[in-house]
Design a protein around this motif. Structure first.
Motif, PDB file in Angstrom:
ATOM      1  N   PHE A 182       0.841  -1.204   0.000  1.00 58.93           N
ATOM      2  CA  PHE A 182       0.000   0.000   0.000  1.00 58.93           C
ATOM      3  C   PHE A 182       0.874   1.250   0.000  1.00 58.93           C
ATOM      4  O   PHE A 182       0.652   2.191  -0.763  1.00 58.93           O
ATOM      5  N   TRP A 183       1.940   1.244   0.879  1.00 61.34           N
ATOM      6  CA  TRP A 183       2.817   2.393   1.000  1.00 61.34           C
ATOM      7  C   TRP A 183       3.681   2.575  -0.237  1.00 61.34           C
ATOM      8  O   TRP A 183       3.923   3.701  -0.684  1.00 61.34           O
ATOM      9  N   LYS A 184       4.100   1.519  -0.890  1.00 61.98           N
ATOM     10  CA  LYS A 184       4.995   1.570  -2.032  1.00 61.98           C
ATOM     11  C   LYS A 184       4.253   1.868  -3.331  1.00 61.98           C
ATOM     12  O   LYS A 184       4.774   2.593  -4.181  1.00 61.98           O
ATOM     13  N   PHE A 185       3.060   1.322  -3.517  1.00 59.77           N
ATOM     14  CA  PHE A 185       2.377   1.452  -4.819  1.00 59.77           C
ATOM     15  C   PHE A 185       1.089   2.278  -4.756  1.00 59.77           C
ATOM     16  O   PHE A 185       0.856   3.121  -5.616  1.00 59.77           O
ATOM     17  N   VAL A 186       0.265   2.040  -3.789  1.00 59.34           N
ATOM     18  CA  VAL A 186      -1.057   2.688  -3.763  1.00 59.34           C
ATOM     19  C   VAL A 186      -0.957   4.142  -3.347  1.00 59.34           C
ATOM     20  O   VAL A 186      -1.568   5.027  -3.971  1.00 59.34           O
ATOM     21  N   LEU A 187      -0.218   4.439  -2.282  1.00 62.21           N
ATOM     22  CA  LEU A 187      -0.105   5.817  -1.820  1.00 62.21           C
ATOM     23  C   LEU A 187       0.528   6.728  -2.879  1.00 62.21           C
ATOM     24  O   LEU A 187       0.034   7.840  -3.087  1.00 62.21           O
ATOM     25  N   PRO A 188       1.617   6.328  -3.585  1.00 59.41           N
ATOM     26  CA  PRO A 188       2.146   7.225  -4.632  1.00 59.41           C
ATOM     27  C   PRO A 188       1.135   7.473  -5.743  1.00 59.41           C
ATOM     28  O   PRO A 188       1.045   8.592  -6.264  1.00 59.41           O
ATOM     29  N   MET A 189       0.368   6.451  -6.100  1.00 57.83           N
ATOM     30  CA  MET A 189      -0.652   6.640  -7.149  1.00 57.83           C
ATOM     31  C   MET A 189      -1.733   7.598  -6.659  1.00 57.83           C
ATOM     32  O   MET A 189      -2.160   8.485  -7.405  1.00 57.83           O
TER      33      MET A 189
END
Length: 185
Positions: free
Chosen positions: A39-46
């Motif tokens: 979530f922190w690596k992929f979802v939050l940046p998106m």
């Protein structure tokens, strides 16, 4: 049934029923850490990228709206300036047309006055010429009538042209002198 539940609990040891087993807690923490990492690596940046894009769109839209408003104000001022200039030019054109109209009227009046004076002068000239012609004709007729009357009064013939011309001239001179004395009074 309560006795059976107590027996099961006693067989498993003293474990709190509200707390899960230690292995469940460890595997739950590992799964939560993996989900949190993803979530922190992929979802939050998106999500942050989408939020930044929306912020840029909103701020850019506001900025474009302000620029458009400034441009619209400038265009409105230019339009008002052009309108004022056009009104000034129209007023100048109307004033020029009015002055030209007055000038044309003045010229036409002057031409009409000159034409009237020319016609009156021509009439006076023609009248003087006709008067002179009539006076000449009347003198001739008056002379012949005077000779005829003189012949009748005298009783002799004044057929001699020299005598007749002299008598006529004398008679006309007497008439002119009578006319001049009558005009002098």
């Amino acid at each position: 049934m309560a006795a059976a539940t107590i027996a099961v609990l006693a067989a498993e040891g003293e474990q709190n029923p509200l707390l899960p087993a230690v292995y469940d807690i460890v595997w739950s923490i590992v799964a939560l850490a993996v989900v949190a990492f993803v979530f922190w690596k992929f979802v939050l940046p998106m999500a942050q990228k989408v939020l930044d894009e929306r912020t840029d769109k909103i701020e850019g839209g506001l900025q474009r709206a302000e620029e458009a408003q400034v441009e619209a104000k400038e265009t409105l001022e230019q339009y008002r300036a052009q309108l004022a200039e056009a009104r000034t030019e129209a007023a100048q054109i109307r004033e020029d047309a009015r002055l030209q109209g007055q000038q044309i009227i003045t010229e036409m009046k002057a031409q009409a006055q000159e034409e009237s004076e020319r016609i009156v002068a021509a009439g006076h000239t023609q009248l003087a010429a006709q008067r002179q012609q009539i006076v000449t004709e009347l003198r001739g007729d008056l002379g012949r009538t005077a000779v005829d009357l003189a012949e009748k009064v005298i009783g002799e013939s004044l057929s001699d042209d020299v005598k007749r011309a002299g008598s006529i001239d004398r008679f006309l001179d007497e008439l002119d002198s009578v006319d001049k004395t009558a005009a002098g009074k």
